[in-house]
Scaffold this active site. Structure first.
Site, PDB file in Angstrom:
ATOM      1  N   ASN A   9       1.180  -1.047   0.042  1.00  0.00           N
ATOM      2  CA  ASN A   9       0.075  -0.110   0.148  1.00  0.00           C
ATOM      3  C   ASN A   9       0.797   1.374   0.050  1.00  0.00           C
ATOM      4  O   ASN A   9       1.370   1.745   0.959  1.00  0.00           O
ATOM      5  CB  ASN A   9      -0.964  -0.175   1.240  1.00  0.00           C
ATOM      6  N   TRP A  10       0.915   1.890  -1.117  1.00  0.00           N
ATOM      7  CA  TRP A  10       1.777   2.945  -1.177  1.00  0.00           C
ATOM      8  C   TRP A  10       1.284   4.228  -0.674  1.00  0.00           C
ATOM      9  O   TRP A  10       1.776   5.258  -0.583  1.00  0.00           O
ATOM     10  CB  TRP A  10       2.230   3.393  -2.602  1.00  0.00           C
ATOM     11  N   LYS A  11       0.165   4.292  -0.341  1.00  0.00           N
ATOM     12  CA  LYS A  11      -0.725   5.260   0.442  1.00  0.00           C
ATOM     13  C   LYS A  11      -0.229   6.720  -0.391  1.00  0.00           C
ATOM     14  O   LYS A  11      -0.316   6.491  -1.842  1.00  0.00           O
ATOM     15  CB  LYS A  11      -0.088   5.704   1.779  1.00  0.00           C
ATOM     16  N   GLU A 171      -5.620  -5.405  10.807  1.00  0.00           N
ATOM     17  CA  GLU A 171      -4.732  -4.033  11.029  1.00  0.00           C
ATOM     18  C   GLU A 171      -4.738  -3.559  12.341  1.00  0.00           C
ATOM     19  O   GLU A 171      -5.527  -2.804  12.295  1.00  0.00           O
ATOM     20  CB  GLU A 171      -4.631  -3.310   9.835  1.00  0.00           C
ATOM     21  N   GLY A 177       2.227   2.112  10.670  1.00  0.00           N
ATOM     22  CA  GLY A 177       3.193   3.278  10.722  1.00  0.00           C
ATOM     23  C   GLY A 177       3.777   3.603  11.763  1.00  0.00           C
ATOM     24  O   GLY A 177       4.633   4.829  11.982  1.00  0.00           O
ATOM     25  N   SER A 217       3.042  -2.403  10.265  1.00  0.00           N
ATOM     26  CA  SER A 217       4.762  -2.241  10.463  1.00  0.00           C
ATOM     27  C   SER A 217       5.416  -3.605  10.095  1.00  0.00           C
ATOM     28  O   SER A 217       6.205  -4.009  10.789  1.00  0.00           O
ATOM     29  CB  SER A 217       5.140  -1.884  11.967  1.00  0.00           C
ATOM     30  N   GLY A 238       2.489  -1.085   4.306  1.00  0.00           N
ATOM     31  CA  GLY A 238       2.513   0.187   4.141  1.00  0.00           C
ATOM     32  C   GLY A 238       4.286   0.725   3.701  1.00  0.00           C
ATOM     33  O   GLY A 238       4.820   0.676   2.583  1.00  0.00           O
ATOM     34  N   GLY A 239       4.638   1.435   4.769  1.00  0.00           N
ATOM     35  CA  GLY A 239       6.036   1.896   4.728  1.00  0.00           C
ATOM     36  C   GLY A 239       7.094   1.174   3.976  1.00  0.00           C
ATOM     37  O   GLY A 239       7.924   1.620   3.284  1.00  0.00           O
TER      38      GLY A 239
HETATM   39  C1  PEP Z   1      -0.840   0.044   5.998  1.00  0.00           C
HETATM   40  O1  PEP Z   1      -0.803   1.013   5.134  1.00  0.00           O
HETATM   41  O2  PEP Z   1      -1.818  -0.503   5.787  1.00  0.00           O
HETATM   42  C2  PEP Z   1       0.223  -0.267   7.120  1.00  0.00           C
HETATM   43  C3  PEP Z   1       0.115  -1.417   7.537  1.00  0.00           C
HETATM   44  O3  PEP Z   1       1.147   0.505   7.002  1.00  0.00           O
HETATM   45  P1  PEP Z   1       2.624   0.127   7.614  1.00  0.00           P
HETATM   46  O4  PEP Z   1       3.068  -1.099   7.109  1.00  0.00           O
HETATM   47  O5  PEP Z   1       3.524   1.451   7.330  1.00  0.00           O
HETATM   48  O6  PEP Z   1       2.458   0.006   8.921  1.00  0.00           O
END
Ligand code: PEP
Length: 257
Positions: A9-11, A171, A177, A217, A238-239
């Site tokens: 997920n590049w947000k 999640e 994040g 994360s 995400g990140g």
């Molecule tokens: C997400 O964007 O759904 C996510 C889990 O982000 P991260 O991996 O950065 O916590």
């Protein structure tokens, strides 16, 4: 046997030039045997979708294209919204809905998530429906109640076979994040409870085939341990997904798990 799905997920990161570079780097680093063991998807911002779709098609990449959100109506007076029909036309295969950032920052309710899930399925794409508890809910011992309420509301009115084809992403909000991850045992316990609720509501075959990702994360360093758990069928990342080396390593570890 459920094939794990690793979704990036590049947000709201990377313009379409940067997206092009990232997907090319990623394609270069992911080997053929990885795709035999895991499915890999990227969810770029809307303005990047056409660019990424073109690279995937012209280079015959096995990476699947995903979107981060959509509306439930196919057309109409919804300024600024994104039609699921238009996403399907772009060869989008998976659409995230009910991400905690959309629930918290943009007021997405369980009812809206349910409309979106139905619209995504109606346009032959796969919803990745996100659920998760806040830190306060976790500390108050309400994790399972909160998460299962979201699951039941989001899947309300769906047929058994539709549910069986879906992806759910557990999640915990406090892990997104933040660098904090649920322990593999904790994440497994919640994912097992989610699967149990699906079996109860939509039957054992749906519960057996639905894929449940963990997100929060996830990195190369912790992916394998999480994905080795019996009820965790991949990760929503995400990140770590906007760094080609890190994401490719994560996918490779997941393929070995
Ligand atoms: C997400 O964007 O759904 C996510 C889990 O982000 P991260 O991996 O950065 O916590």
């Amino acid at each position: 046997m459920r094939k794990p799905l690793i979704s990036g997920n590049w947000k709201m990161n990377l313009n379409h030039f940067e997206a092009l570079t990232l997907v090319e780097k990623l394609a270069y680093q992911l080997t053929k045997d990885v795709f035999e063991r895991v499915d890999v998807a990227v969810h770029p911002p809307f303005t990047d979708l056409r660019t990424v779709q073109t690279v995937i098609a012209s280079d015959s990449l096995e990476i699947q294209l995903g979107a981060q959100h959509c509306h439930w109506e196919a057309t109409g007076a919804y300024t600024g919204e994104i039609s699921p029909a238009f996403l399907a036309k772009l060869d989008v295969k998976l659409v995230i809905c009910g991400h905690s950032e959309r629930r918290e920052l943009f007021g997405e309710t369980d009812e809206m998530v349910n409309h979106k899930v139905k619209a995504i399925i109606a346009h032959d794409m796969t919803p990745i429906m996100c659920v998760g508890e806040t830190l306060e809910e976790r500390e108050a011992g309400q994790t399972e109640t909160r998460v299962l309420d979201q699951v039941r509301a989001g899947l309300d009115g769906l047929k058994r076979e539709q549910v069986g084809q879906m992806v759910l992403a557990y999640e915990p909000i406090w892990a997104i994040g933040t660098g904090r991850t649920a322990t593999a045992d904790d994440a497994q316990a919640v994912c097992a409870a989610i699967r149990g609720a699906v079996v109860e509501g939509w039957g054992a075959p749906a519960g057996e085939s639905i894929r449940i990702q963990y997100g929060g994360s996830v990195k190369a360093a912790n992916a394998a341990e999480l994905i080795a758990m019996p009820d965790i069928d991949g990760a929503l990342v995400g990140g770590a997904s906007i760094d080609a080396e890190e994401f490719a390593r994560l996918v490779a570890f997941a393929a070995e798990a």
